[in-house]
Design a protein around this motif. Structure first.
Motif, short mmCIF file in Angstrom:
data_model
loop_
_atom_site.label_atom_id
_atom_site.label_comp_id
_atom_site.label_asym_id
_atom_site.label_seq_id
_atom_site.Cartn_x
_atom_site.Cartn_y
_atom_site.Cartn_z
N LEU A 610 35.88 70.74 69.32
CA LEU A 610 34.51 70.42 68.94
C LEU A 610 33.63 70.59 70.17
CD1 LEU A 610 35.01 67.11 66.91
CD2 LEU A 610 34.87 69.43 66.05
N SER A 611 32.41 71.07 69.97
CA SER A 611 31.56 71.22 71.14
C SER A 611 30.10 71.02 70.77
CB SER A 611 31.74 72.61 71.75
OG SER A 611 31.39 73.60 70.82
N VAL A 612 29.32 70.68 71.80
CA VAL A 612 27.86 70.67 71.64
C VAL A 612 27.30 71.59 72.72
CG1 VAL A 612 27.57 68.40 70.61
CG2 VAL A 612 27.69 68.58 73.08
N ARG A 613 26.28 72.29 72.31
CA ARG A 613 25.73 73.27 73.25
C ARG A 613 24.21 73.24 73.16
NH1 ARG A 613 24.99 79.34 72.05
NH2 ARG A 613 24.61 80.21 74.11
N GLY A 614 23.58 73.34 74.30
CA GLY A 614 22.12 73.39 74.31
C GLY A 614 21.71 74.66 75.02
N ILE A 615 20.73 75.37 74.49
CA ILE A 615 20.24 76.56 75.18
C ILE A 615 18.76 76.43 75.48
CG2 ILE A 615 21.98 78.17 74.35
CD1 ILE A 615 20.11 79.08 72.22
N ASN A 616 18.36 77.09 76.53
CA ASN A 616 16.95 77.04 76.97
C ASN A 616 16.50 75.60 77.13
OD1 ASN A 616 16.85 79.90 76.83
ND2 ASN A 616 16.64 79.71 74.62
N LEU A 617 17.30 74.84 77.88
CA LEU A 617 17.08 73.40 77.99
C LEU A 617 15.96 72.98 78.92
CD1 LEU A 617 20.83 72.33 78.10
CD2 LEU A 617 19.23 71.96 76.24
N LEU A 618 15.60 73.83 79.89
CA LEU A 618 14.67 73.36 80.91
C LEU A 618 13.22 73.22 80.42
CD1 LEU A 618 15.91 75.25 84.09
CD2 LEU A 618 16.42 72.94 83.33
N HIS A 619 12.85 74.01 79.42
CA HIS A 619 11.48 73.92 78.92
C HIS A 619 11.51 73.82 77.41
CE1 HIS A 619 11.48 76.52 82.54
NE2 HIS A 619 10.53 75.69 82.91
N GLU A 620 10.47 73.21 76.86
CA GLU A 620 10.42 73.11 75.41
C GLU A 620 10.36 74.51 74.80
OE1 GLU A 620 7.67 70.10 73.98
OE2 GLU A 620 7.66 71.22 72.07
N GLY A 621 9.72 75.42 75.52
CA GLY A 621 9.67 76.80 75.07
C GLY A 621 9.30 77.66 76.26
N HIS A 622 9.73 78.89 76.26
CA HIS A 622 9.33 79.79 77.34
C HIS A 622 9.21 81.20 76.79
CE1 HIS A 622 13.66 80.64 77.25
NE2 HIS A 622 13.39 81.77 77.89
N LEU A 623 8.49 82.02 77.51
CA LEU A 623 8.34 83.41 77.09
C LEU A 623 9.22 84.27 77.97
CD1 LEU A 623 4.46 83.79 76.70
CD2 LEU A 623 6.15 83.90 74.89
N GLU A 624 9.87 85.24 77.37
CA GLU A 624 10.61 86.21 78.18
C GLU A 624 9.88 87.54 78.22
OE1 GLU A 624 14.78 86.30 77.14
OE2 GLU A 624 14.91 84.12 77.26
N TYR A 625 8.88 87.68 77.34
CA TYR A 625 8.02 88.86 77.33
C TYR A 625 6.65 88.36 76.92
CZ TYR A 625 6.77 93.71 77.18
OH TYR A 625 6.18 94.90 77.46
N PRO A 626 5.57 88.88 77.55
CA PRO A 626 4.25 88.33 77.22
C PRO A 626 3.90 88.52 75.75
CG PRO A 626 4.07 90.07 78.86
CD PRO A 626 5.51 89.96 78.54
N ASP A 627 3.11 87.58 75.26
CA ASP A 627 2.67 87.71 73.87
C ASP A 627 1.60 88.80 73.83
OD1 ASP A 627 -0.08 86.61 73.82
OD2 ASP A 627 0.54 85.49 72.07
#
Lengths: 645, 189
Positions: A610-627
């Motif tokens: 069994l596992s729990v995993r979190g991704i992109n944890l440092l910010h509530e949201g981030h952009l990897e390419y500009p909108d």
């Protein structure tokens, strides 16, 4: 071997161990000796049942490969908890993955990522899944939302940097990604992985068994669903995504020969604000026959691939059918030489549904790629090997294109290999380059160029790979790639601004460095840092208008770095943390970002994890390419259960 | 859970108690059930190497004298574990010696050779140096059997498996028993 039989064996095993432990417990015995004592009592069959713990990567004997190769191992994939092939590729320090939406990714190596606002899509990589080429012949890019495999059955993913056309195939301009699944004799029994998270849910199930005395097979099915992501203003990007895929693989041994048959079928549906729901479905079947003799081996492979895509935000609906056959022989004519040579033929038949704004003239056609290659590795001295390779490739647009490859490998010591490479590869023109007609409001905006030339790279690389100590290994390479005839947007005629046209009027070079290391800090803790630096110096060739600046080659960061930490806490807990940093994007601009993902796994019993995993944890949201091309990638968590009895 | 220290005769009773508690596949959080559930890779490989000897026949076995030597190239962990495992034991009625070697020539006089995966050399040219010698070569590399070893470890998820090359065994004039072949994940002719 049924479940109950296995359970009895395990009970017997534990009871036996415990009894042994208790009976000898009166005597002082060191922990090490006790383990040895227990293991020495086990039969061969019992040993194959035991769970083995190790954090260290089993280093591959890569010295036979004078190239910058990063291997994403089965263990890396398992411990990271990634749920799609695209996410697995983030584990490689020599790849740059930009997530632009729930179902959109841009993948590049050593530059030339996507830049959607000027019609540039990352198109310089060759991706292979078990020998089947998956880049699209229509625009040279790879649709990462359509390519997937059952991750728990992946043996490894080899990521090779630099031009790799000679041995690997067409489109290997900046690198090759070779996804290899386990042979079926290693995937017997059932296996289930189920994930439920705040943004995505997936389940994959596989069953494998033997067929007679000499064969094995497996069948699998997986389903995946990911929620839509958000735009900067908080509204939904409307890009949710779901997919089902199934397939099989079978391997038969007949004396010295091995026959492999495998196939997959998938159907996915991507949402987008416009044009709404689009489907991406396909099927493929592949056969491979290998003969292994003492001093030579031979391989014959053939496959058929069908891809059917509905309308997408940047494209038109299309169908592509691929037929491919290739043969390869490897022999050792003397004790100092090894020759690999082969030939292949591939036929693409495509049909595009022209729309009012995006047309191809003609909308359907046939493309052929023929190739002949030879590679000779000569041991010129006891620790020095020279490899000379040449591939002659014929494509439907530009005819014969030679792609040479020279490598020198020096085994400086038992644990250190140095290499120098000079190689060249091309990106053949595609219907997008030669036949496209894009209209805006009925007026032709951009046209293809029937005289479009192949883009060419000549790459030079120096590298070193060293197991500095049993606890520390390092791989570094410095590269310089010279490019010619890169695609540019030019006015089609001198008097008018429109229409625009593709042409090959950009050239220049890129240079940089890639490095990674594995450090066994403690017996239970391994750290793996990696980074890549890139500088681009491109310019327009004579006649180039510079209408769109050199940034049209791709929106590439000047570097990225990652740090993976793998820890075994006690005998049942595993903690894996992955930290990554991507430098700022130049144009359109986006600031640099740092993100973290982490996974904590508990081996509940031999069969359950069994596992729990979190991704992109440092910010509530981030952009990897500009909108607007990129949407906000949000933080998410998921729980996973894995069952493999 | 408490277990009273058993008297020798109470062993059978204890076994039933232990079976009852361990029967739930390790879900029960009791130390005796969970202890030693997982082993280090080096320890398991050493156990396999030790076991393999029972399933292989060397030429002139019955007349062989002197030590039964297991040479280990490039993996100190496995060498250490093998040493612990074979201390004071005999294999095929001969005292066992585990030797760490640094050159392939030193393996010619041994009965078994394990080449660790730490070794960054061309496996094929390394094993060519053993041509003609009756040494059971065990490797741990994707290209192990292709490079000429008779047995090669395979790691699948958390389990250790192995594959066998009959051709390589024949070249070294070794006879491999069918029991070994039946446990192997794959057998290559």
């Amino acid at each position: 071997m049924g479940f109950s039989q296995g359970a009895h064996a395990r009970l017997g095993l534990r009871a036996g161990i415990l009894l042994l432990g208790l009976m000898t417990s009166a005597l002082p015995v060191s922990a090490r000796d006790a383990v040895s004592e227990e293991l020495s009592q086990l039969s061969l069959q019992q040993l194959t049942d035991i769970e083995v713990t190790s954090v260290s990567k089993t280093p591959e004997l890569l010295s036979a490969a004078p190239a910058s190769i990063y291997v994403i191992s089965q263990e890396d994939i398992r411990r990271s908890g990634v749920t799609s092939l695209a996410e697995a590729l983030r584990l490689a320090p020599n790849l740059n993955l930009i997530q632009m939406g729930s179902n959109r990714y841009a993948l590049s190596a050593r530059g030339f990522s996507s830049r959607p606002d000027v019609q540039a899509f990352s198109n310089k990589l060759l991706m292979l899944i078990d020998g089947r080429s998956v880049y699209s012949p229509l625009f040279s890019g790879t649709d990462l939302d359509a390519q997937d495999v059952m991750l728990s059955d992946v043996a490894r993913i080899e990521v090779i940097s630099g031009p790799g056309a000679t041995l690997w195939g067409a489109n290997a301009v900046n690198g090759v990604i070779n996804v290899i699944t386990q042979p079926s004799y290693l995937t017997e029994g059932p296996s289930l992985v189920a994930t439920a998270g705040s943004e995505e849910q997936d389940v994959s199930l596989r069953y494998g068994d033997s067929v007679g005395a000499n064969g094995d097979f497996r069948i699998y099915g997986k389903a995946f669903q990911r929620d839509a992501m958000e735009l900067l203003d908080g509204s939904s990007a409307g890009d949710s995504w779901s997919r089902v895929q199934g397939g099989f693989r079978s391997d038969f041994t007949l004396g010295n020969d091995t026959l492999t048959l495998q196939g997959d079928i998938y159907d996915g549906s991507n949402e987008s604000p416009a044009p709404g729901s689009q489907s991406a479905s396909g099927a493929n079947v592949l056969g491979r026959w290998q003969v292994q003799k003492e001093r030579s081996s031979f391989q014959l492979q053939a496959y058929f691939d069908h891809v059917d895509r509905g309308a997408q935000p940047d494209g038109a609906p299309y169908v592509v059918n691929t037929w491919d056959i290739e043969a390869q022989q490897s022999l050792q004519p003397g004790s100092r030489q090894q020759i690999v040579w082969g030939a292949g033929a591939r036929l693409y038949r495509y049909h595009i549904d022209n729309s009012e704004s995006l047309l191809f003239e003609p909308p359907e056609g046939t493309l052929q790629i023929w190739n002949l290659f030879v590679q000779d590795t000569i041991a010129i001295a006891s620790s020095l090997k020279l490899t000379l390779g040449m591939k002659l490739e014929h494509n439907s647009y530009t005819g014969w294109e030679p792609q040479p490859d020279f490598r020198l490998a020096w085994q400086a010591s038992d644990s250190t290999l140095l290499w120098a490479v000079a190689s060249s590869a091309i990106r053949a023109p595609t219907p997008l380059d030669a036949n496209v007609v894009e209209k805006v409001g009925g007026i032709v905006f951009l046209q293809g160029n029937p005289d479009f030339r192949a883009e060419r790279v000549t790459g030079y690389e120096l590298g070193v790979r060293s197991a500095i100590s049993p606890l520390f290994s390092l791989s570094m390479s410095a590269f310089y790639n010279h490019y010619d005839d890169l695609r540019t947007i030019e006015p089609a005629a001198t008097q008018t601004f429109l229409p625009l046209r593709w042409d090959n009027l950009m050239a220049g070079h890129t240079y940089g460095m890639t490095a990674w290391a594995d450090w066994q800090v403690m017996q239970w803790w391994q750290l793996s840092p990696g980074f890549e630096l890139l500088r681009k110096r491109l310019h327009f060739q004579h006649g180039g208008s510079g209408l769109v600046d050199v940034g049209q080659s791709g929106n590439d960061p000047e570097g990225h770095a990652l740090l993976n930490s793998a820890m075994n806490l006690g005998s049942d807990l595993m903690l894996d943390i992955s930290l990554r940093h991507v430098a700022k994007l130049p144009d359109p601009a986006l600031k640099a970002y740092t993100e973290l993902s982490a996974r904590l796994a508990w081996q509940l019993s031999k069969s359950w994890e069994l596992s729990v995993r979190g991704i992109n944890l440092l910010h509530e949201g981030h952009l990897e390419y500009p909108d607007p091309s990129g949407v906000v990638i949000g933080r998410s968590v998921m729980a996973e259960a894995r069952w493999k009895p | 859970m408490s277990i009273a220290l058993p008297k020798r005769e109470g062993g059978a009773y204890l076994l039933r108690v232990v079976l009852l508690f361990c029967a739930f596949g390790g879900v029960v959080n009791s130390a005796p059930c969970r202890a030693l559930d997982t082993y280090s890779e080096a320890a398991v490989k050493a156990a396999f190497i030790y076991r393999f000897t029972a399933y292989v026949e060397w030429p002139n076995d019955s007349r062989a004298q002197g030590n039964f030597t297991i040479a280990v190239l490039g993996d100190n962990d496995v060498a250490e574990n093998l040493r612990l495992l074979t201390e004071g034991r005999t294999l095929r009625n001969r005292p066992v010696v585990v030797r760490r070697i640094s050159s392939i020539r030193d393996a010619r006089a041994a009965q078994m050779l394990y080449v660790g995966s730490n070794r960054r050399v061309d496996l094929r040219s390394l094993l060519d140096g053993l041509a003609g010698a009756s040494v059971l070569v065990v490797t741990d590399d994707r290209t192990g059997l292709e490079s000429g070893s008779a047995v090669n470890f395979l790691r699948v998820d958390n389990r250790m498996r192995f594959e066998v090359s009959l051709q390589a065994a024949q070249r070294a004039r070794l006879k491999v028993s069918s029991e070994l072949l039946s446990v192997a994940a794959r057998v290559q002719q």
